[in-house]
Scaffold this motif. Structure first.
Motif, PDB file in Angstrom:
ATOM      1  N   GLU A   1      69.099  42.430  45.604  1.00 50.70           N
ATOM      2  CA  GLU A   1      67.883  41.611  45.597  1.00 50.70           C
ATOM      3  C   GLU A   1      67.004  41.845  46.826  1.00 50.70           C
ATOM      4  O   GLU A   1      65.869  41.361  46.892  1.00 50.70           O
ATOM      5  N   HIS A   2      67.509  42.607  47.801  1.00 50.76           N
ATOM      6  CA  HIS A   2      66.737  42.892  49.006  1.00 50.76           C
ATOM      7  C   HIS A   2      66.179  44.316  49.053  1.00 50.76           C
ATOM      8  O   HIS A   2      65.588  44.707  50.057  1.00 50.76           O
TER       9      HIS A   2
ATOM     10  N   PRO B   1      64.234  45.290  42.727  1.00 52.70           N
ATOM     11  CA  PRO B   1      65.687  45.401  42.522  1.00 52.70           C
ATOM     12  C   PRO B   1      66.070  46.107  41.228  1.00 52.70           C
ATOM     13  O   PRO B   1      67.001  46.917  41.217  1.00 52.70           O
TER      14      PRO B   1
END
Length: 294
Positions: free
Chosen positions: A168-169, A197
């Motif tokens: 998610e980063h 992502p």
């Protein structure tokens, strides 16, 4: 046989808006972790790895970064007169040899790739060079850039420091398209700048240490603007992959702190204080007391 890496570029023209108002009149790279500014940690890391020349790409209001690595004669005379020998030696030890600190300007904020390109006059046509982002502070037994230089001596091309990040980063980093991976050194056949992502080819992200082939400079001068309307260093590196230049990501040994982030900066101060024998016990006791009160 690869050529030695003798020069490091420090892109330090950013405004540091995330640390306002502290950085209103102070360069963000001068923010102290314990008792040394971020830029000094970066230069000392480079010097410990054998770097001989330190190239600062600065902007308006950043003259203090160059001055930090020069003599302060009045202060040195005062310390000497007062018998503060240890403090005087500490100041002088931080000053590189004459003629090894070089400064150039990035007049417009056109991205990291553009900042690196601004140092092109100081890099030879076939000379590998390092890039160090002072915001990424790394606590390690072996200098992080030294680990990259060692890997570069074996594989050549471009070598970057990498970390695995939560999927998610991935939209915060340049992400490698991994071709092969032995768990420490990964060869990539592509790069994507800040992918969503769901579009990320892996979770192996680039952080602020690079050893680059000189051809990256040529590519940065011709690729034009990319993500965010800026000239991206990742785009320049990706273009050299297309030219057949090897590209590897190294999982370095050490702990990285993102000092461009307030929480990361505070974590760095605590970690580096705990790493100091003269401070460890007092800081550890304080942290225990604070934790007990939560």
């Amino acid at each position: 046989m690869t050529k030695p890496v003798r020069k490091a570029v420090f892109p330090v023209a950013g405004l540091g808006t995330r640390f306002l108002p502290a950085t209103k009149t102070m360069a963000k790279e001068m923010l102290p972790v314990v008792d040394k500014p971020l830029i000094q940690y970066a230069v000392e890391e480079a010097a410990a790895a054998g770097i001989e020349y330190f190239i600062f790409v600065t902007g308006r209001g950043k003259h203090v970064l160059v001055e930090h690595f020069d003599h302060a004669f009045e202060l040195e005379q005062l310390l000497g007169a007062r018998g503060k020998t240890e403090a005087l030696e500490t100041l002088r030890a931080a000053i590189p040899a004459p003629g090894t600190v070089i400064s150039t300007r990035q007049q417009n904020p056109l991205g990291l790739g553009h900042a690196v390109w601004c140092a092109r006059a100081f890099i030879g046509e076939d000379e590998p060079f390092a890039v160090i982002l002072p915001d990424d502070l790394i606590l390690s037994d072996t200098p992080a850039i030294g680990q990259l230089i060692e890997a570069h001596a074996k594989v050549g091309g471009n070598v970057v420091a990498t970390e695995d990040v939560p999927r998610e980063h991935t939209n915060r980093y340049g992400i490698l398209k991994v071709q092969s991976d032995d768990g420490r050194l990964a060869r990539a056949d592509g790069l994507v700048e800040k992918p969503k992502p769901e579009d990320a080819p892996s979770t192996l992200s680039i952080i602020g240490r690079y050893v680059l082939d000189a051809t990256v400079m040529d590519r940065l001068g011709s690729i034009g603007k990319g993500s965010g309307g800026e000239i991206q260093l990742t785009d320049g590196m990706a273009a050299t992959i297309d030219d057949g230049v090897p590209f590897h990501g190294l999982r370095f040994e050490g702990t990285r702190f993102d000092c461009g982030d307030k929480v990361g900066f505070l974590k760095a101060n605590m970690a580096f204080a705990l790493d100091r024998p003269d401070m460890r016990d007092d800081v550890a006791a304080f942290l225990k007391d604070m934790a007990a009160g939560l």
